[in-house]
Scaffold this motif. Structure first.
Motif, PDB file in Angstrom:
ATOM      1  N   UNK A 122     -37.609  33.375 -35.542  1.00 49.43           N
ATOM      2  CA  UNK A 122     -38.548  32.564 -34.921  1.00 49.43           C
ATOM      3  C   UNK A 122     -39.886  33.225 -34.710  1.00 49.43           C
ATOM      4  N   UNK A 123     -40.990  32.364 -34.918  1.00 53.33           N
ATOM      5  CA  UNK A 123     -42.247  33.017 -34.872  1.00 53.33           C
ATOM      6  C   UNK A 123     -42.456  32.835 -33.356  1.00 53.33           C
ATOM      7  N   UNK A 124     -42.239  33.732 -32.744  1.00 50.76           N
ATOM      8  CA  UNK A 124     -42.444  33.628 -31.136  1.00 50.76           C
ATOM      9  C   UNK A 124     -42.893  35.077 -30.822  1.00 50.76           C
ATOM     10  N   UNK A 125     -44.289  34.862 -30.419  1.00 60.49           N
ATOM     11  CA  UNK A 125     -44.873  36.364 -29.886  1.00 60.49           C
ATOM     12  C   UNK A 125     -44.965  36.802 -28.606  1.00 60.49           C
ATOM     13  N   UNK A 126     -43.900  35.938 -27.804  1.00 57.34           N
ATOM     14  CA  UNK A 126     -43.713  36.545 -26.178  1.00 57.34           C
ATOM     15  C   UNK A 126     -43.640  37.783 -25.965  1.00 57.34           C
ATOM     16  N   UNK A 127     -42.844  38.501 -26.670  1.00 55.36           N
ATOM     17  CA  UNK A 127     -42.563  39.911 -26.198  1.00 55.36           C
ATOM     18  C   UNK A 127     -43.900  40.914 -26.627  1.00 55.36           C
ATOM     19  N   UNK A 128     -44.789  40.453 -27.683  1.00 51.11           N
ATOM     20  CA  UNK A 128     -45.825  41.254 -27.834  1.00 51.11           C
ATOM     21  C   UNK A 128     -46.901  40.859 -26.745  1.00 51.11           C
ATOM     22  N   UNK A 129     -47.142  39.556 -26.441  1.00 48.54           N
ATOM     23  CA  UNK A 129     -47.956  39.072 -25.401  1.00 48.54           C
ATOM     24  C   UNK A 129     -47.554  39.901 -24.118  1.00 48.54           C
ATOM     25  N   UNK A 130     -46.266  39.943 -23.746  1.00 51.23           N
ATOM     26  CA  UNK A 130     -45.731  40.724 -22.242  1.00 51.23           C
ATOM     27  C   UNK A 130     -46.278  42.149 -22.575  1.00 51.23           C
ATOM     28  N   UNK A 131     -46.144  42.759 -23.726  1.00 45.73           N
ATOM     29  CA  UNK A 131     -46.254  44.285 -23.956  1.00 45.73           C
ATOM     30  C   UNK A 131     -47.781  44.284 -23.764  1.00 45.73           C
ATOM     31  N   UNK A 132     -48.546  43.323 -24.297  1.00 49.57           N
ATOM     32  CA  UNK A 132     -50.069  43.650 -24.202  1.00 49.57           C
ATOM     33  C   UNK A 132     -50.421  43.406 -22.705  1.00 49.57           C
ATOM     34  N   UNK A 133     -49.907  42.488 -21.916  1.00 54.61           N
ATOM     35  CA  UNK A 133     -50.072  42.381 -20.503  1.00 54.61           C
ATOM     36  C   UNK A 133     -49.846  43.620 -19.846  1.00 54.61           C
ATOM     37  N   UNK A 134     -48.741  44.421 -20.207  1.00 60.94           N
ATOM     38  CA  UNK A 134     -48.160  45.246 -19.385  1.00 60.94           C
ATOM     39  C   UNK A 134     -49.470  46.790 -19.485  1.00 60.94           C
ATOM     40  N   UNK A 135     -49.944  46.763 -20.686  1.00 62.80           N
ATOM     41  CA  UNK A 135     -51.061  47.793 -20.732  1.00 62.80           C
ATOM     42  C   UNK A 135     -52.396  47.505 -20.835  1.00 62.80           C
ATOM     43  N   UNK A 136     -52.780  46.131 -20.503  1.00 68.26           N
ATOM     44  CA  UNK A 136     -53.882  45.297 -20.654  1.00 68.26           C
ATOM     45  C   UNK A 136     -55.110  46.119 -19.850  1.00 68.26           C
ATOM     46  N   UNK A 137     -54.338  46.638 -18.337  1.00 73.36           N
ATOM     47  CA  UNK A 137     -55.519  47.016 -17.417  1.00 73.36           C
ATOM     48  C   UNK A 137     -55.928  48.512 -17.772  1.00 73.36           C
ATOM     49  N   UNK A 138     -55.096  49.232 -18.961  1.00 72.19           N
ATOM     50  CA  UNK A 138     -55.373  50.448 -19.353  1.00 72.19           C
ATOM     51  C   UNK A 138     -56.718  50.540 -20.459  1.00 72.19           C
ATOM     52  N   UNK A 139     -57.032  49.392 -20.691  1.00 73.41           N
ATOM     53  CA  UNK A 139     -58.163  49.211 -21.659  1.00 73.41           C
ATOM     54  C   UNK A 139     -57.864  48.771 -23.126  1.00 73.41           C
ATOM     55  N   UNK A 140     -59.064  48.370 -23.876  1.00 71.12           N
ATOM     56  CA  UNK A 140     -58.876  47.909 -25.125  1.00 71.12           C
ATOM     57  C   UNK A 140     -58.354  48.958 -26.104  1.00 71.12           C
ATOM     58  N   UNK A 141     -58.577  50.259 -26.135  1.00 69.36           N
ATOM     59  CA  UNK A 141     -58.025  51.170 -26.815  1.00 69.36           C
ATOM     60  C   UNK A 141     -56.827  51.264 -26.685  1.00 69.36           C
ATOM     61  N   UNK A 142     -56.085  51.357 -25.453  1.00 71.67           N
ATOM     62  CA  UNK A 142     -54.484  51.470 -25.332  1.00 71.67           C
ATOM     63  C   UNK A 142     -53.810  50.124 -25.933  1.00 71.67           C
ATOM     64  N   UNK A 143     -54.754  48.943 -25.544  1.00 71.74           N
ATOM     65  CA  UNK A 143     -53.786  47.619 -26.032  1.00 71.74           C
ATOM     66  C   UNK A 143     -54.039  47.691 -27.406  1.00 71.74           C
ATOM     67  N   UNK A 144     -55.152  48.033 -28.185  1.00 73.24           N
ATOM     68  CA  UNK A 144     -54.763  47.964 -29.493  1.00 73.24           C
ATOM     69  C   UNK A 144     -54.302  49.011 -30.282  1.00 73.24           C
ATOM     70  N   UNK A 145     -53.845  50.203 -29.548  1.00 70.62           N
ATOM     71  CA  UNK A 145     -53.058  51.163 -29.917  1.00 70.62           C
ATOM     72  C   UNK A 145     -51.641  50.607 -30.278  1.00 70.62           C
TER      73      UNK A 145
END
Length: 212
Positions: free
Chosen positions: A88-111
């Motif tokens: 299933x094309x569902x990006x929920x886990x990736x969205x949640x993972x991104x949210x978990x590191x979001x406050x650490x900045x763009x470099x961490x989120x894009x890593x």
């Protein structure tokens, strides 16, 4: 908002976002002020099962993206993900993972984004594989006890808030979809055509020269 910066709106499992990744990474590495927002495009009614016909469409789009951008979609990915009867094309886990590191900045989120892209588009890992996303978070230096809480209500709400920000900005500039690259100067927000830099990601730095 800062007086001058770029905003990249993306979804980890969007093939076009993967195609544009070298452009966005070049912009980030340039030292420009960059914010990133995970759109969480694929969820709910917009989370199709591959066997219902979406897979055939994606195969065609992936071929087009690869030709335009030079990004590689592996045969393993096509076989195990796009042609899977269960995927299933569902990006929920990736969205949640991104949210978990979001406050650490763009470099961490894009890593993290790059790790998840490799898992999907190269290694052929299912979007439903929560443990693979947790491992990616741990590999990024997130404590295991925190990583396993990625779907805790507070982080779900955070991911939703980030997605709403992305939707509002896209609506403001009339963007039709992800990825969306925005240039912010004071109160002015304009969309940049990132596709101009496919195949030559370093040329995205011309935006910086034009914006000074």
């Amino acid at each position: 908002m800062s007086k001058k910066k770029f905003i990249i709106i993306y979804d980890t499992y969007c093939g076009w976002c993967y195609g544009a990744a070298p452009v966005f990474d070049a912009l980030l590495k340039s030292g420009a002020k960059v914010d990133v927002l995970h759109r969480h495009l694929f969820q709910g009614d917009n989370a199709p099962r591959m066997r219902d016909g979406k897979g055939d469409y994606i195969v065609r789009m992936d071929a087009r993206i690869a030709k335009l951008t030079g990004q590689h979609f592996s045969e393993t990915y096509t076989r195990n993900v796009i042609k899977s009867e269960d995927e299933i094309l569902d990006s929920s886990y990736s969205a949640l993972a991104a949210a978990l590191v979001h406050d650490k900045g763009a470099e961490k989120e894009f890593s993290l984004r790059r790790r998840l892209e490799k898992l999907r588009f190269v290694d052929g890992t299912s979007a439903q594989n929560k443990q693979a996303v947790i491992k990616a978070l741990v590999d990024e230096g997130i404590g295991y006890d925190q990583a396993v809480q990625l779907d805790h209500l507070s982080n779900v709400e955070k991911a939703q808030s980030i997605s709403r920000q992305a939707i509002e900005l896209m609506s403001h500039v009339g963007s039709a979809g992800v990825p969306t690259l925005l240039y912010v100067k004071g109160e002015q927000v304009t969309q940049v055509d990132h596709s101009e830099f496919y195949g030559s990601p370093e040329s995205v730095l011309s935006i910086l020269e034009a914006s000074t």
